[in-house]
Design a protein around this motif. Structure first.
Motif, short mmCIF file in Angstrom:
data_model
loop_
_atom_site.label_atom_id
_atom_site.label_comp_id
_atom_site.label_asym_id
_atom_site.label_seq_id
_atom_site.Cartn_x
_atom_site.Cartn_y
_atom_site.Cartn_z
N SER A 28 0.82 -1.21 0.00
CA SER A 28 0.00 0.00 0.00
C SER A 28 0.86 1.27 0.00
CB SER A 28 -0.93 0.01 1.21
OG SER A 28 -0.18 -0.08 2.42
N SER A 29 2.09 1.16 0.50
CA SER A 29 2.98 2.32 0.51
C SER A 29 3.27 2.83 -0.89
CB SER A 29 4.30 1.97 1.22
OG SER A 29 4.95 0.90 0.55
N GLU A 30 3.21 1.94 -1.87
CA GLU A 30 3.43 2.35 -3.26
C GLU A 30 2.30 3.27 -3.73
OE1 GLU A 30 4.23 -1.16 -5.72
OE2 GLU A 30 4.80 -2.21 -3.89
N ILE A 31 1.08 2.95 -3.31
CA ILE A 31 -0.06 3.80 -3.65
C ILE A 31 0.05 5.14 -2.94
CG2 ILE A 31 -2.57 4.04 -3.48
CD1 ILE A 31 -2.79 1.03 -3.85
N HIS A 39 -1.69 17.39 -5.08
CA HIS A 39 -1.85 18.44 -4.08
C HIS A 39 -3.26 18.49 -3.50
CE1 HIS A 39 -4.21 21.07 -6.76
NE2 HIS A 39 -3.41 20.65 -7.73
N GLU A 40 -4.22 17.81 -4.17
CA GLU A 40 -5.59 17.81 -3.66
C GLU A 40 -5.79 16.86 -2.48
OE1 GLU A 40 -5.79 18.35 -8.20
OE2 GLU A 40 -4.73 17.05 -6.76
N ILE A 41 -4.86 15.92 -2.31
CA ILE A 41 -5.01 14.87 -1.31
C ILE A 41 -4.26 15.23 -0.03
CG2 ILE A 41 -4.76 12.41 -0.81
CD1 ILE A 41 -6.64 13.04 -3.14
N LYS A 42 -4.99 15.20 1.07
CA LYS A 42 -4.38 15.47 2.38
C LYS A 42 -3.85 14.18 3.00
CE LYS A 42 -5.43 17.58 6.87
NZ LYS A 42 -6.50 18.24 7.67
N ASN A 43 -4.62 13.12 2.88
CA ASN A 43 -4.22 11.82 3.43
C ASN A 43 -5.01 10.73 2.73
OD1 ASN A 43 -2.89 9.97 5.04
ND2 ASN A 43 -3.28 11.10 6.94
N SER A 44 -4.57 9.49 2.88
CA SER A 44 -5.26 8.39 2.22
C SER A 44 -4.96 7.07 2.91
CB SER A 44 -4.87 8.30 0.74
OG SER A 44 -3.48 8.04 0.61
N ILE A 45 -5.82 6.10 2.63
CA ILE A 45 -5.60 4.75 3.14
C ILE A 45 -6.15 3.77 2.10
CG2 ILE A 45 -7.78 4.80 4.43
CD1 ILE A 45 -6.44 2.97 6.51
N ALA A 46 -5.36 2.76 1.78
CA ALA A 46 -5.73 1.76 0.77
C ALA A 46 -5.78 0.39 1.42
CB ALA A 46 -4.75 1.77 -0.39
N VAL A 47 -6.87 -0.34 1.16
CA VAL A 47 -7.00 -1.68 1.72
C VAL A 47 -7.57 -2.61 0.66
CG1 VAL A 47 -7.36 -0.82 4.07
CG2 VAL A 47 -9.34 -1.24 2.59
N ILE A 59 -8.89 -3.36 -4.73
CA ILE A 59 -8.30 -2.29 -3.93
C ILE A 59 -9.34 -1.20 -3.73
CG2 ILE A 59 -6.52 -0.51 -3.83
CD1 ILE A 59 -4.72 -2.30 -5.49
N VAL A 60 -9.52 -0.81 -2.48
CA VAL A 60 -10.43 0.29 -2.15
C VAL A 60 -9.59 1.40 -1.54
CG1 VAL A 60 -12.48 1.00 -0.89
CG2 VAL A 60 -12.28 -1.36 -1.71
N LEU A 61 -9.70 2.59 -2.12
CA LEU A 61 -8.91 3.73 -1.66
C LEU A 61 -9.82 4.77 -1.02
CD1 LEU A 61 -6.17 5.29 -1.62
CD2 LEU A 61 -6.83 6.24 -3.85
N PHE A 62 -9.47 5.17 0.19
CA PHE A 62 -10.18 6.23 0.89
C PHE A 62 -9.27 7.45 0.95
CE2 PHE A 62 -11.61 2.15 2.46
CZ PHE A 62 -13.00 2.27 2.45
N VAL A 63 -9.82 8.61 0.62
CA VAL A 63 -9.00 9.82 0.59
C VAL A 63 -9.61 10.92 1.45
CG1 VAL A 63 -8.05 9.35 -1.70
CG2 VAL A 63 -10.17 10.64 -1.51
#
Length: 199
Positions: A28-31, A39-47, A59-63
């Motif tokens: 997930s660190s690659e994502i 620059h639009e993304i403050k943080n994210s988590i992929a699972v 893969i589900v990405l939350f931003v």
């Protein structure tokens, strides 16, 4: 770590952040590296998430977006393009959702396993270790919507075949007991109710 006499070394361990879309193991660190370029993304988590009645992991990405941004089709396309370019097509998430926060432990660790457990419908026993457990309700709501969408998709997929089979069965039973069928509206209603009850 195991060190052999011939000098070979085996490092033992596990990775909580491994994704497995289509049988390809990625981190997930690659994502997250790709997300850092936006620059639009403050943080994210992929699972990873395995939908019901499927074997492949998605893969589900939350931003979490910066305040002046919204998650529209243009931004979703930009996110996928960045991931595809910086990482690979395999890294591109199947779903992207906006959330207000990422679950962290009190020590600052991103809780990917917690989000993965929520999507899988597993009970959580580690809410107390989170610094912001209130955000989990957003992930639970998203999971419920995903499951509802998948159920409806499955019904739509099998409905033409199932309706035909149910119709034949019901019509046969009606005729067997001597019931006259004026039209098929009653049959269609019964078939639809049977399909809905099964899901």
């Amino acid at each position: 770590m195991t060190i052999f006499k011939n000098g070979e070394v085996i490092v033992h361990g596990r990775s909580d952040t491994t994704l497995n879309p289509g049988g390809v193991r990625i981190g997930s660190s690659e994502i997250y590296s790709a997300m850092d370029s936006l620059h639009e993304i403050k943080n994210s988590i992929a699972v990873g998430w395995v939908p019901p009645h499927q074997s492949d992991e998605l893969i589900v990405l939350f931003v979490v977006l910066k305040e002046e941004n919204i998650l529209n089709e243009d931004l979703i396309k930009k996110i996928k393009t960045a991931i595809r370019t910086i990482c690979s097509p395999r890294h591109v998430p199947a779903y992207i959702f906006k959330v207000s926060g990422i679950p962290f432990t009190r020590s600052g660790k991103i809780m990917e396993l917690t989000v993965k457990a929520i999507l899988a419908g597993k009970p959580l026993d580690n809410r107390t270790v989170l610094s912001n457990p209130e955000v989990l309700s957003e992930y639970e709501a998203i999971r419920d919507n995903l499951l509802s969408e998948k159920r409806q998709s499955l019904v739509n997929k099998i409905a033409p075949h199932a309706k035909r089979a149910f119709s034949y069965t019901i019509i046969f039973k009606f005729k067997k007991i001597g019931t006259k069928i004026e039209n098929h509206s009653t049959v269609s209603f019964l078939v639809n109710m049977t399909l809905i009850s099964k899901f």
